[in-house]
Scaffold this motif. Sequence first.
Motif: not given
Length: 503
Positions: A207-236
């Motif tokens: 919800e709030v953009k916190l310092p990266a290292e703080m987010v990394i530490a918090r995210a490491a304690q949670e299940p691995q998140a999945q992020f959407p794959s871009p439909a745009i491909r540079r090779s196109l």
Amino acid sequence: MLLLAGSSGCGKTTLARCINGLIPRSYKGELSGRILLHGQNAAGWPLARISQLVGTVLQDPERQILGTRVLNEVAFGLENLGLPRVEILERVDRAVEHLGISALRDRETHNLSGGEKQKVALAGVLAMRPSLLILDEPLASLDPASAQEALALVRRLIDEGMSVLMIEHRVEDVLRIHPDQVMFMSEGRVRYQGPVAGLEHAVDYREVKLPAEMVIARAAQEPQAQFPSPAIRRSLGLARPPLVQFEGVRFGYDAADSVLHDINLEIRPGEVIAVLGPNGAGKTTLVKHAIGLLKPTAGRVLVQGRDTHELSVAQVASTLGYVFQSPSHMLFAPTVREELAFGPTNLGHTPDLIQQEVQEALKIVNLTGLEADPPLALSFGQQKRVSIAAILAMRSRILVMDEPTAGQDFRNYMSFMDSILAMPGFEAVLFITHDVDLAVVYATRVLLVSQGRIAADGPPEEVLADTGLLTRCRLVPTSLLHANLERLPRTGRFVRAEALARV
């Protein structure tokens, strides 16, 4: 100093309007409870009296600036107080000097960039010398270096005795000047109010953009998140002709003042391009050439092989959809639904297709349920999302966005950027931004613009690694950029903070 954070539309600006007297004097509604200024109930005070104690810089400087020239704009409030001319000029000069915009003093406000207008609006308020300063998204249109300078000025004003209420989504930036308290709002209620140290545990890092290292530490304690794959491909784009070409482009708003100098570049299918640079560097002017709103004074711009001198703006719009920096430059329809249907209707889309396009666009920008609302009655962040949705509904081949994250809360802008890049319809996306992290997470290519020239052009891992170049272009390396550069030998590319938690 109180930092007020929360998602777009949660009530932050409404609270500010209660404090500065605009509610209920200008915005009608039901108001209960008391608002005390200097310990006194301000319910019966005229707005003129309140404005001498409480100064406000609005989210959208376009709605605040009245003067045709910077000098007149900064002097406007002082003239209404009936101050002597000598004192007015002294206060104006001091305010513009404080903000480092003395060079703009005699410029026309119409020709200023969005960031420059933001500084002029702030100068006009500072010249009034209020005891409480309300800043509503003051960093939204500023380049990183200008944002740091503005924050340093705010810190100095606080140290000199002024009280400040700052509404801001760029929480990480504001924390650097050590606010005394933080308030976090959600759906019109206060979810947290207290010292900065408690914020990390009181809010979700999504919800709030916190310092990266703080987010990394918090995210490491949670299940691995999945992020959407871009439909745009540079090779196109490797074996296909460019969608847009700039060939030796020069441009100036008048004969004596050149803004763009010898611009040569191509936009190819599959690219996600971030355009970075300081306020007034020529970023928006460059992009307006691509969409045909401006024509070069020398050189040429080709859209799908055709010179923009030979194309109308409407013809270009079927290829490039442009989201303006200021929503007030775009929005006009009585309802959100009609706003989104306007472009597809003019492009000749069928009624059934238009309905589908409108609903899909609303879902992407998280505005479902607001179809019948007047766009200009929404919060600035919501207006920005309506303007983005209006272009999404047109299904142009290239999406061009000017400051897409300005006024947006972190969760919303990450969500709509993920959704936009996952859409199969766009062949390329180009966005102007001051948000270095937006380029880190999403761009496949970065253009650095400085003084009307292309200062650098290449992959983000190369361009953003040159800290000396970033400094010259008034960009400030972020905690996420540092974290990515440190781990780049292991990742091979830039990723978001949550993904770094698994490295």
